[in-house]
Structure formats: structure tokens, C-alpha cells
Enzyme design. Structure first.
Site, mmCIF file in Angstrom:
data_model
loop_
_atom_site.group_PDB
_atom_site.id
_atom_site.type_symbol
_atom_site.label_atom_id
_atom_site.label_comp_id
_atom_site.label_asym_id
_atom_site.label_seq_id
_atom_site.Cartn_x
_atom_site.Cartn_y
_atom_site.Cartn_z
ATOM 1 N N ASN A 76 0.881 -1.172 0.000
ATOM 2 C CA ASN A 76 0.000 0.000 0.000
ATOM 3 C C ASN A 76 0.918 1.221 0.000
ATOM 4 O O ASN A 76 1.479 1.584 1.035
ATOM 5 C CB ASN A 76 -0.899 -0.024 1.236
ATOM 6 C CG ASN A 76 -1.857 1.149 1.283
ATOM 7 O OD1 ASN A 76 -1.790 2.067 0.463
ATOM 8 N ND2 ASN A 76 -2.759 1.146 2.250
ATOM 9 N N GLU B 107 -8.937 -5.217 5.548
ATOM 10 C CA GLU B 107 -8.730 -4.919 4.134
ATOM 11 C C GLU B 107 -7.582 -5.737 3.552
ATOM 12 O O GLU B 107 -7.639 -6.137 2.383
ATOM 13 C CB GLU B 107 -8.451 -3.429 3.959
ATOM 14 C CG GLU B 107 -9.650 -2.556 4.298
ATOM 15 C CD GLU B 107 -9.345 -1.077 4.197
ATOM 16 O OE1 GLU B 107 -9.562 -0.504 3.113
ATOM 17 O OE2 GLU B 107 -8.887 -0.499 5.202
ATOM 18 N N HIS C 92 -12.873 3.173 -0.309
ATOM 19 C CA HIS C 92 -12.923 2.197 0.797
ATOM 20 C C HIS C 92 -13.679 0.942 0.382
ATOM 21 O O HIS C 92 -14.189 0.202 1.224
ATOM 22 C CB HIS C 92 -13.582 2.780 2.060
ATOM 23 C CG HIS C 92 -12.851 3.906 2.687
ATOM 24 N ND1 HIS C 92 -13.502 4.937 3.327
ATOM 25 C CD2 HIS C 92 -11.522 4.188 2.780
ATOM 26 C CE1 HIS C 92 -12.608 5.803 3.786
ATOM 27 N NE2 HIS C 92 -11.398 5.378 3.461
ATOM 28 N N ARG D 284 -10.842 16.090 6.627
ATOM 29 C CA ARG D 284 -11.616 16.446 5.439
ATOM 30 C C ARG D 284 -13.000 16.937 5.835
ATOM 31 O O ARG D 284 -13.638 16.406 6.751
ATOM 32 C CB ARG D 284 -11.753 15.242 4.498
ATOM 33 C CG ARG D 284 -10.444 14.737 3.956
ATOM 34 C CD ARG D 284 -10.654 13.504 3.081
ATOM 35 N NE ARG D 284 -9.474 12.653 3.115
ATOM 36 C CZ ARG D 284 -9.469 11.355 2.856
ATOM 37 N NH1 ARG D 284 -10.609 10.742 2.548
ATOM 38 N NH2 ARG D 284 -8.350 10.661 2.903
ATOM 39 N N ARG E 35 -2.661 -2.140 -3.391
ATOM 40 C CA ARG E 35 -3.826 -1.300 -3.177
ATOM 41 C C ARG E 35 -3.750 -0.135 -4.159
ATOM 42 O O ARG E 35 -2.771 0.613 -4.196
ATOM 43 C CB ARG E 35 -3.879 -0.757 -1.749
ATOM 44 C CG ARG E 35 -5.155 0.043 -1.509
ATOM 45 C CD ARG E 35 -5.167 0.773 -0.195
ATOM 46 N NE ARG E 35 -6.414 1.522 -0.046
ATOM 47 C CZ ARG E 35 -6.567 2.526 0.781
ATOM 48 N NH1 ARG E 35 -5.570 2.947 1.518
ATOM 49 N NH2 ARG E 35 -7.724 3.140 0.867
#
Length: 394
Positions: free
Chosen positions: A8, A380, A176, A237, A87
Site C-alpha cells: 500500500n 482490508e 474504501h 476532510r 492497493r
């Protein structure tokens, strides 16, 4: 055993794991940080042992080479690695499932970089670096957006000039996806029902946060959009704001569009509301009577409840509401206010169950609740490994 190496890659980091998808638990995890800076670090964990080095890594190729050397020096062996899974944040409309990487895939990902300028370029750098260092195994791209390729047109279409939208690929993509896919499947197992017969809402609440509506295993709505900025209040965010805010800030505050983007992505959300991005710090501040932090949590909960209510309507009912990721799995003081606000819709919270910390999947609603409320840890990396194995097994 069929080991998968998972990478990742961020702009200056590489997170990695080695695991067997049949077993699930990682055999090694690690992190390369500060790539491209004067001094970087790599941390490699095998069982209870941690190995750490500090030295410069000029680019991702050197970073991946350092990862391979850590395995050579400290184990476990990479000899039985059958593939590398990467990823990959944005697959656009092109990649709707995990894909074996070849020159054509890399070229297309380069074209898609404008849709995810912060995420796709380092991901590409990691793919190239890993192919250079590990050239004899297949490489697979696993896309954050793929699970949401099933959104109906009315959900993914923005109400703007359609010629512009189609020419530039402007639509809701969602992110996601690997987590939402994995957790919705685990929720169906917990309910002991075929996923095709379930209506599930998944709240992936971490520093980045998103929510999805999954009908019969198929995603029909999600909160993130063209970029990961849309939707819920997050750590830094803003989530949803008036689209006119950008022009207003440019005119009234003299900000550049890049400064507005930085404000909304890195200086907003909980950080902008109260200065805290860790929900443990939020709870401490609230317990100490900090009214601004209480307001920040209220805004966070208000936005989340609004999305849950709309998704129940879109699904035509719901069997389970699921909380996952760092905040979703651990922050009882976030889950509690959300469920209490949903009481009119038949949600009943088991206060003791909600307050109990555990690492395994569990239920936090009462037997009287019309909707089951679950906390399910996401994984994940395991989902990525399973996807990678599925692709190379075709």
C-alpha cells in the site's frame, strides 16, 4: 501455503504485509517512511520481534528493495510468494474488478491519475518498483473504487452538464470499497443469512470515513464521490459543503484554488472544528467540558445520521447497521449518539454491549431492536489477499 505480499504505497511511504489468505493472520507487517527525504525509516515486524533501520530511500524502488532485504535478513522467506497485491485507489470507470497488472493497465492508470493526483501516482510508483524488484511473480491491482462500480446511474450521476461530465469522467466513484465489501460479507455471516437476502449499511469510520448501502451484496449507494472528499465529516476532510464555497473563498479570502483544496482536505473535518483528529482526544476534551469539541462531535453524528436515514429509504428497509474501522470499532461515544438518534426508526442500543471493548465481531443492539447493530472489525489486507489469489487463479 500460498503467500501474498501486499503493498500500500503513499507518496512517501510503503505499508506492507505478508499473509496466506487461507490462514488470515499476517506473518509479517512493516512500514517504510519518509521516502525521498534525507533520512527514512523501515520497520519490520515478525511475531513479537521488531526490526528497524534508518537510512535514506531515494524513491519507491529503493523502498521496495529495502522491504525485500528485511525479509531476506529477518524472515519469513519470500520464496513461496505467489503474487504481489497492490492497493490502488482510483480505477475510474475502466477497472471494475481486481486486475492483473500489465503494460496496458499501467498506461491506463497513468491516464486516471488526474482523478486521484494524491493517490494514484505513488501507487503506480510502487507497482513499478515492485515489478523491478520482484519480476518473477504476477502483480495484481486491487481498486478502492471497484466495489462501487455497481452503483445505479441515478446514484453516481452528478447534475451537471453531461457532455462535460462524460468527457472528463466526472461521476461518483466511491472509495474504501475493499473494506465495505469485506465487512458486508462478514455481516451476512454474523446474521447467518445468505448475503443475497440482506440489506446492510456499513459505516467505515476512520480518519477517512465513508458509508455504503449494500443490497443483496451489491453496493447501491456510498458517500464518497469523484474524490474521497465528499460525504461524512472526517479527521481532516470537510465532507459535504456548499459547492459555492470554493468560489466564495477565492473571492472573499483571496485564496487560490489549491489553498481551498488544502483547507478542505487537510485543515477541516474534526481538525477544523475542534483541533482534534483522534476520537480519544475528542472524548477527553468533552469530558473536561469543552463546548467546541462537543459541537464538533454533534456535527459528526448529525451528518452520519442523515446518511443512515437516507440509505434506509434507498434500501427500502435495513437488516443491519454495521460499524467498522478505527473509530467505528472502538469509539462507543460515537456509536451511542448515532443509535440513540435513530430510536424513532426502531433502533435500540444495548448500552452495556456498546461500552464493552472487544476485537471480535459483536452485536450492540438489544433483542427488541428492529434493526441489528453490529461492530465488525475490517480486514482490508485479508480481503486484498483473497482478491489477489482469485485473480491469479483464473
Amino acid at each position: 501455503m500460498s503467500h501474498i505480499l501486499l503493498l500500500n504505497c503513499g507518496s512517501s511511504s510503503i505499508k506492507y504485509q505478508l499473509l496466506d489468505p487461507e490462514v488470515g493472520a499476517p506473518e509479517a507487517v512493516g512500514l517504510v517512511e519518509r521516502i525521498g527525504l534525507e533520512v527514512g525509516t523501515i520497520t519490520h515486524e515478525v511475531g513479537d520481534n521488531e526490526f528497524r533501520e534508518s537510512r535514506p530511500f531515494a524513491d519507491h524502488t529503493e523502498g521496495v528493495a529495502a522491504v525485500v532485504k528485511m525479509f531476506q535478513d529477518h524472515g519469513p522467506s519470500l520464496d513461496d510468494v505467489v503474487a504481489v497485491g497492490h492497493r490502488t485507489v482510483h480505477g475510474g470507470s475502466t477497472f471494475v474488478e481486481s486486475t492483473l497488472v500489465d503494460a496496458g493497465v499501467i498506461a491506463k492508470l497513468e491516464e486516471l491519475s488526474d482523478l486521484a493526483p494524491l493517490h494514484n501516482p505513488p501507487g503506480l510508483a510502487g507497482i513499478r518498483a515492485a515489478q523491478e524488484v520482484l519480476p518473477d511473480v504476477p502483480h495484481v491491482a486491487i481498486f478502492d473504487t471497484a466495489f462501487f462500480s455497481t452503483l445505479p446511474a441515478e446514484a453516481y450521476t452528478y447534475a451537471i452538464d453531461q457532455e462535460v461530465a462524460k468527457r472528463l469522467g466526472i461521476r461518483k466513484y466511491g472509495f474504501h470499497g475493499t473494506s465495505h465489501s469485506y465487512v458486508s460479507k462478514e455481516a451476512a455471516k454474523f446474521l447467518d443469512r445468505p448475503i443475497e437476502e440482506t440489506k446492510i449499511i456499513v459505516c467505515h469510520l476512520g480518519n477517512g470515513a465513508s458509508i455504503s448501502a449494500v443490497d443483496g451484496g451489491v453496493a447501491i449507494e456510498t458517500s464518497m464521490g469523484l474524490t474521497p472528499l465528499q460525504g461524512l465529516v472526517m479527521g481532516t476532510r470537510s465532507g459535504d459543503v456548499d459547492p459555492g464555497l470554493h468560489k466564495y473563498l477565492v473571492g472573499a479570502a483571496g485564496m487560490t484554488i489549491d489553498e481551498v483544496d488544502t483547507l478542505l482536505n487537510k485543515k477541516s473535518g474534526m481538525a477544523g472544528l475542534c483541533g482534534h483528529t483522534d476520537m480519544r482526544d475528542v472524548k477527553t476534551a468533552i469530558d473536561e467540558g469543552d463546548e467546541q469539541t462537543q459541537l464538533a462531535l454533534d456535527v459528526y453524528v448529525h451528518r452520519l445520521v442523515g446518511y443512515i436515514g437516507s440509505y434506509i429509504a434507498h434500501l427500502g428497509g435495513v437488516d443491519a447497521l454495521v460499524f467498522t474501522a478505527g473509530i467505528g470499532e472502538n469509539a462507543a461515544h460515537v456509536r451511542g449518539p448515532v443509535i440513540r438518534k435513530l430510536k424513532a426508526l426502531g433502533f435500540e442500543l444495548d448500552e452495556d454491549a456498546n461500552a464493552t471493548r472487544a476485537k471480535q465481531a459483536r452485536e450492540i443492539s438489544t433483542p427488541e431492536s428492529k434493526v441489528r447493530v453490529l461492530v465488525i472489525p475490517t480486514n482490508e489486507e485479508l480481503a486484498m489477499a483473497q482478491e489477489t489469489l482469485a485473480v491469479i487463479s483464473k
